[in-house]
Motif scaffolding. Sequence first.
Motif, PDB file in Angstrom:
ATOM      1  N   MET A  94       0.858  -1.246  -0.038  1.00  0.00           N
ATOM      2  CA  MET A  94       0.146   0.061  -0.076  1.00  0.00           C
ATOM      3  C   MET A  94       0.766   1.422   0.149  1.00  0.00           C
ATOM      4  N   TRP A  95       2.102   1.260   0.814  1.00  0.00           N
ATOM      5  CA  TRP A  95       2.919   2.568   0.834  1.00  0.00           C
ATOM      6  C   TRP A  95       3.572   2.498  -0.686  1.00  0.00           C
ATOM      7  N   THR A  96       4.050   1.427  -1.473  1.00  0.00           N
ATOM      8  CA  THR A  96       4.266   1.590  -2.904  1.00  0.00           C
ATOM      9  C   THR A  96       3.319   2.295  -3.613  1.00  0.00           C
ATOM     10  N   LEU A  97       2.103   1.896  -3.606  1.00  0.00           N
ATOM     11  CA  LEU A  97       1.140   2.444  -4.435  1.00  0.00           C
ATOM     12  C   LEU A  97       1.009   3.951  -3.913  1.00  0.00           C
ATOM     13  N   TRP A  98       1.010   4.236  -2.727  1.00  0.00           N
ATOM     14  CA  TRP A  98       0.926   5.613  -2.611  1.00  0.00           C
ATOM     15  C   TRP A  98       2.159   6.415  -3.192  1.00  0.00           C
ATOM     16  N   LEU A  99       3.451   6.042  -3.044  1.00  0.00           N
ATOM     17  CA  LEU A  99       4.484   6.944  -3.545  1.00  0.00           C
ATOM     18  C   LEU A  99       4.618   6.848  -4.904  1.00  0.00           C
ATOM     19  N   GLU A 100       4.180   5.701  -5.828  1.00  0.00           N
ATOM     20  CA  GLU A 100       4.144   5.716  -7.059  1.00  0.00           C
ATOM     21  C   GLU A 100       3.022   6.715  -7.708  1.00  0.00           C
ATOM     22  N   ALA A 101       1.850   6.438  -7.084  1.00  0.00           N
ATOM     23  CA  ALA A 101       0.778   7.541  -7.527  1.00  0.00           C
ATOM     24  C   ALA A 101       0.714   8.822  -7.205  1.00  0.00           C
ATOM     25  N   MET A 102       1.395   9.183  -5.955  1.00  0.00           N
ATOM     26  CA  MET A 102       1.198  10.430  -5.353  1.00  0.00           C
ATOM     27  C   MET A 102       2.521  11.349  -5.348  1.00  0.00           C
ATOM     28  N   CYS A 103       3.351  10.726  -5.126  1.00  0.00           N
ATOM     29  CA  CYS A 103       4.748  11.362  -4.860  1.00  0.00           C
ATOM     30  C   CYS A 103       5.641  11.558  -6.198  1.00  0.00           C
ATOM     31  N   LEU A 111       5.068  14.955  -2.032  1.00  0.00           N
ATOM     32  CA  LEU A 111       3.726  14.954  -2.885  1.00  0.00           C
ATOM     33  C   LEU A 111       4.176  15.769  -4.217  1.00  0.00           C
ATOM     34  N   THR A 112       3.731  15.440  -5.257  1.00  0.00           N
ATOM     35  CA  THR A 112       3.700  15.932  -6.565  1.00  0.00           C
ATOM     36  C   THR A 112       3.022  17.297  -6.446  1.00  0.00           C
ATOM     37  N   THR A 113       3.149  18.390  -7.213  1.00  0.00           N
ATOM     38  CA  THR A 113       2.434  19.475  -7.260  1.00  0.00           C
ATOM     39  C   THR A 113       0.804  19.332  -7.311  1.00  0.00           C
ATOM     40  N   THR A 114       0.615  18.345  -8.432  1.00  0.00           N
ATOM     41  CA  THR A 114      -0.891  18.102  -8.562  1.00  0.00           C
ATOM     42  C   THR A 114      -1.441  17.364  -7.489  1.00  0.00           C
ATOM     43  N   ALA A 115      -0.765  16.479  -6.859  1.00  0.00           N
ATOM     44  CA  ALA A 115      -1.319  15.605  -5.726  1.00  0.00           C
ATOM     45  C   ALA A 115      -1.510  16.457  -4.733  1.00  0.00           C
ATOM     46  N   GLN A 116      -0.761  17.583  -4.455  1.00  0.00           N
ATOM     47  CA  GLN A 116      -0.831  18.461  -3.234  1.00  0.00           C
ATOM     48  C   GLN A 116      -2.110  19.275  -3.609  1.00  0.00           C
TER      49      GLN A 116
END
Length: 422
Positions: A94-103, A111-116
């Motif tokens: 679940m942590w990997t999914l968060w990092l790959e999708a959001m960071c 976080l990426t700018t869009t994710a933020q």
Amino acid sequence: MDTNQALNVPTPLAPEFSGELAYRRPGQSNWAPLSESAYRLFLGDEDAGDEAERRLNANRAACNELLVGALQYSNLGFFAGSGSSLGPPRGPSMWTLWLEAMCSGGPAGDLTTTAQVVCDKVRYAERENPNIEHFLSQCDAYLAFTDDEEVANFLIEVKQKILGLCSEFLRDPRSDISAYRHLLQKLARRRVRDPRLKVFTTNYDMCFETAAAELGIMVVDGFSYTRGRRFDGRHFAYDVVRRETDRQEFVEGVFQLHKLHGSVSWERQGNEIFESGAPDPSRVCLIYPAKGKYQQAFIQPHLELLSRFLDFLRQPNTCLVMSGFGFNDDHLSEPILSAIQSNPSLKLILTDHRCIEHLHNQGFHGSSVYWKRFSDLASKGFDIHFIGGSFTNVVNLIPSLQAVSPAEQLSNAIRRLGVGRD
């Protein structure tokens, strides 16, 4: 030294015990090591040689007796959380999914700018222990009341990344799902007069389906057996029989698969759910009930799947073995906690590679409060057993049903009937 002493060791409190193979019985606070490395960690060099071997054998025998007895329950279920796809299968956490999708990359998880921007819009502020499913549910709740193209497009992008991460690892030549095959070989070959093995999982991936296909085992997963496979809960009531000229019998090895959080192969088309080899990210059926809320629990297919899981927990003579589930989903954790207190014939065997940490290092990063609740109930004598070890470790511990002789089955039955008698 008596048997009880041989099965107990000092309770660990340090993180270096993570992943060690050990067993803890109900009513006890100490752990019984099941491997030589765990034995050395628990006891150091104070015991060695023949004494160490004797105690390890006694511990392994006790754990084996637990699992042999569990396999004889008429209602048997196996619950696989996200931890079961880590390790040899090389599935994403679940942590990997968060990092790959959001960071934007790196261990810090910035976080990426869009994710933020999207997090700010949907008011998702969790940063210490973020959960990608909780974030997605927050986005859905926001979009239910607000027409926001930026959030909607970002949601589709995240789902696209999840689809890829949960699908592509099975095509990696380094991926190894042998543990899944071994589990099905051991558990699915039950007596055909017993209810079918029920596998529950919160994972989106196709590990169980792939393992079953490689073994030639049939899966009842709620979908029709026609072209354009469509989900309908009535199919869980169907079974497979072998028809001869003068008789018919159930086919061996069939099991039921309940994917409680959806799948990378499910696509929503209107009000129906169909199986698809390449679902559209905007229509993929990934279920992520909101933390503390249950709005998605009342739509299909989640309503059907959750209802069947709850019904399973209430059945008499039921055993549920859980592996790799962190109890971070309240909509599943709470019913399990309630069932063990209200169903006197329910046996729980909780396993995880960080099981020892979860039970004894309360408050460490990512630990759910439910671990302590189950531990407290076990200390009071509720039928809850804990095994520290990875998914592969636990599968290796499970004995083969074919190895249980009729004499052993009779002996186990007599022993269970004698429990509580003078």
